[in-house]
Write a protein that holds these residues in place. Structure first.
Motif, PDB file in Angstrom:
ATOM      1  N   HIS A 248      13.617   5.856  10.775  1.00  0.00           N
ATOM      2  CA  HIS A 248      14.091   6.545  12.113  1.00  0.00           C
ATOM      3  C   HIS A 248      14.074   7.531  12.567  1.00  0.00           C
ATOM      4  N   ILE A 249      14.112   8.476  11.856  1.00  0.00           N
ATOM      5  CA  ILE A 249      13.887  10.304  11.620  1.00  0.00           C
ATOM      6  C   ILE A 249      12.945  10.507  12.742  1.00  0.00           C
ATOM      7  N   MET A 250      14.230  11.496  13.783  1.00  0.00           N
ATOM      8  CA  MET A 250      12.811  12.309  15.058  1.00  0.00           C
ATOM      9  C   MET A 250      12.380  13.238  14.532  1.00  0.00           C
ATOM     10  N   VAL A 251      11.110  12.976  14.792  1.00  0.00           N
ATOM     11  CA  VAL A 251      10.174  14.759  14.728  1.00  0.00           C
ATOM     12  C   VAL A 251       9.461  14.504  15.614  1.00  0.00           C
ATOM     13  N   ASP A 252       9.129  16.012  15.636  1.00  0.00           N
ATOM     14  CA  ASP A 252       7.494  15.544  16.358  1.00  0.00           C
ATOM     15  C   ASP A 252       6.483  15.128  16.426  1.00  0.00           C
ATOM     16  N   GLN A 253       6.088  14.778  16.711  1.00  0.00           N
ATOM     17  CA  GLN A 253       4.892  13.415  16.513  1.00  0.00           C
ATOM     18  C   GLN A 253       3.364  14.283  16.512  1.00  0.00           C
ATOM     19  N   GLY A 254       2.934  15.809  17.600  1.00  0.00           N
ATOM     20  CA  GLY A 254       1.968  16.168  17.868  1.00  0.00           C
ATOM     21  C   GLY A 254       1.530  14.884  18.556  1.00  0.00           C
ATOM     22  N   PRO A 255      -0.276  14.850  18.213  1.00  0.00           N
ATOM     23  CA  PRO A 255      -0.862  14.366  18.981  1.00  0.00           C
ATOM     24  C   PRO A 255      -0.759  13.135  18.545  1.00  0.00           C
ATOM     25  N   ALA A 257       1.551  11.425  19.371  1.00  0.00           N
ATOM     26  CA  ALA A 257       2.074  10.516  20.216  1.00  0.00           C
ATOM     27  C   ALA A 257       1.201  10.750  21.970  1.00  0.00           C
ATOM     28  N   GLY A 258       0.090  10.684  21.971  1.00  0.00           N
ATOM     29  CA  GLY A 258      -1.178  10.609  22.703  1.00  0.00           C
ATOM     30  C   GLY A 258      -0.894  10.656  24.204  1.00  0.00           C
ATOM     31  N   THR A 259      -0.029  12.112  23.742  1.00  0.00           N
ATOM     32  CA  THR A 259       0.614  12.690  25.570  1.00  0.00           C
ATOM     33  C   THR A 259      -1.186  14.065  25.523  1.00  0.00           C
ATOM     34  N   PRO A 260      -0.995  14.114  27.502  1.00  0.00           N
ATOM     35  CA  PRO A 260      -2.984  14.785  27.565  1.00  0.00           C
ATOM     36  C   PRO A 260      -2.975  15.514  27.136  1.00  0.00           C
ATOM     37  N   ASP A 261      -2.221  16.812  27.192  1.00  0.00           N
ATOM     38  CA  ASP A 261      -1.955  17.879  26.999  1.00  0.00           C
ATOM     39  C   ASP A 261      -1.831  18.053  24.883  1.00  0.00           C
ATOM     40  N   GLY A 262      -1.804  16.834  24.292  1.00  0.00           N
ATOM     41  CA  GLY A 262      -2.106  16.974  22.700  1.00  0.00           C
ATOM     42  C   GLY A 262      -0.414  17.890  21.952  1.00  0.00           C
ATOM     43  N   SER A 263       0.488  18.034  22.763  1.00  0.00           N
ATOM     44  CA  SER A 263       1.508  18.939  22.275  1.00  0.00           C
ATOM     45  C   SER A 263       2.227  18.472  21.664  1.00  0.00           C
ATOM     46  N   GLY A 264       2.484  16.913  22.150  1.00  0.00           N
ATOM     47  CA  GLY A 264       3.244  15.913  21.477  1.00  0.00           C
ATOM     48  C   GLY A 264       4.803  16.216  21.977  1.00  0.00           C
ATOM     49  N   THR A 265       5.528  14.784  21.545  1.00  0.00           N
ATOM     50  CA  THR A 265       6.693  14.602  21.856  1.00  0.00           C
ATOM     51  C   THR A 265       7.760  14.388  20.881  1.00  0.00           C
ATOM     52  N   ARG A 266       8.559  14.465  20.776  1.00  0.00           N
ATOM     53  CA  ARG A 266       9.864  13.184  19.118  1.00  0.00           C
ATOM     54  C   ARG A 266       9.616  11.863  19.159  1.00  0.00           C
TER      55      ARG A 266
END
Length: 413
Positions: A248-255, A257-266
């Protein structure tokens, strides 16, 4: 300099002194003389003489040659007799159950697997595991009297005091399974039950020999994501022996996360790197790992991913690196919290992506702008292989029987 546990010259704790001496010999493959043992353990020459005589008669150490060191009588070297005792390790995974047989030095001398039985019938679970344990020992031609016991590594949560597997999320039908006592009754061996991430950490600590670190985190990547901790040579179990749930540790998931710009989300690291989810991520990137419907098919898909990484497939290597990076981001928080200087990665799913994932994980930790400790951080792959939890489970038995720790000198049936 390597620290050695100190003994005491009181006759009332002679058993403890035996483990002090045996632990020192075990951690010194080249062997030790009685004089060296006295120096390393703090025991008197007479106590060392008495203890080594007992251990030789028990067949656990042997005299192996002599060395000349200055004037006086040559010193007799004592070495561990690895084939004198054994321990069985069992790792219960949603897809398969892995069994290993370790000798006193921690070397795997036999191993096997079975399909994980449904816990709808606890008696069938016990029959399957007990039969596999007996076959492992018999097949290795090991005297049953030389087997110290069986260690079982299970996904949590568990009730360690009662020896019960409670309700692990990836084994939905395994609820309130009294595995420890039932397996002890079926095999005739003492049995220890431990959470898989803790077992892996114990194995890493026990088998590290002279290089054993006092403090480290074992990042375990199996069906779930967890972290086993060792602080001051002691595994951290927690009040209910269920420490290590780090998903359950929150991290920047990077690519990932599947975001369109590849920036990732937490997001939660456990969800981001779940093996079944990563198979879907691979498919979205054009990498076909096959259909996934259950734990066994996820395991097969991971074999395909491992083969693709070995072949140098760019998408497969990138997926592994993204996974390692997400885990490294989570490990930074644990390193900061406990001021650690060593992080070890391992587990059945980790071993198949390690070649591409470890460099990314290492960079995520040591180059992190969030890293607080200023001392060097060693980020390593375990040497225990894919069966690290099973090996660690066997090491639980060896550690309980052989390590000089008052709280773990007894193995309960």
């Amino acid at each position: 300099m390597t620290e050695h546990r100190r003994g005491a010259n009181l006759p009332s704790i002679g058993g403890f002194n035996r483990t002090v001496v045996l632990d020192a010999v075990r951690r010194s493959p080249e062997g030790l003389s009685r004089v060296e043992l006295a120096g390393r353990t703090g025991l008197s020459a007479q106590t060392v003489s008495n203890v080594t005589r007992f251990l030789i008669e028990a067949g656990m150490i042997v005299e192996s040659g002599t060395v000349v060191s200055g004037r006086g009588k040559p010193r007799t070297i004592l070495r561990l007799e690895a084939a004198s005792r054994y321990a069985v390790g069992v790792h219960v995974d949603p897809a398969i159950v892995t069994y290993v047989l370790l000798d006193l030095a921690g070397t795997v001398v036999a191993q096997s697997t079975t399909s994980t039985p449904s816990a709808d019938d606890p008696a069938e679970v016990v029959r399957t595991i007990a039969g596999a344990v007996d076959a492992l020992v018999t097949g290795a031609r090991v005297d049953v009297d030389a087997v110290l016991g069986v260690g079982v590594a299970s996904p949590g949560p568990i009730d360690a005091e009662a020896g019960v597997v409670l309700d692990p999320p990836f084994l939905p039908r395994w609820r309130d399974v009294p595995l420890r006592d039932a397996l002890a009754g079926a095999t005739g061996y003492p049995v220890l039950l431990e959470k898989d991430v803790t077992a892996a950490a114990v194995g890493e600590m026990f088998l590290a020999g002279e290089s054993a670190a006092r403090n480290f985190a074992f990042v375990y990547f199996g069906t779930g994501f967890g972290v086993g901790l060792v602080l001051d040579h002691e595994p951290v179990r927690g009040v209910g022996s269920n420490a290590g749930d780090a998903g359950h540790i929150m991290v920047d998931q990077g690519p990932l996360a599947g975001t369109p710009d590849g920036s990732g989300t937490r997001g939660e690291v456990g969800a981001a790197v779940a093996p079944d989810r990563l198979v879907q991520v691979a498919a979205a990137r054009g990498l076909d790992l096959g259909p996934v419907s259950d734990a066994a098919s996820v395991d097969r898909a991971w074999d395909v991913l491992a083969a693709a990484i070995a072949a140098g497939d760019e998408e497969a290597c990138a997926l592994a690196a993204d996974t390692g990076r997400a885990m490294g981001n989570a490990a930074v928080l644990i390193v900061n919290l406990l001021d650690l200087d060593r992080v070890v990665f391992g587990g059945p799913f980790w071993s198949r992506i390690a070649s591409a994932a470890l460099p990314a994980a290492r960079s995520a930790i040591v180059d992190s702008p969030l890293l607080v400790p200023k001392h060097p951080i060693a980020v390593e792959d375990t040497d225990r292989g894919a069966d690290v939890a099973a090996v660690g489970a066997a090491c639980l038995v060896l550690d309980a029987a052989l390590s000089p720790r008052a709280s773990t000198l007894l193995i309960r049936r």
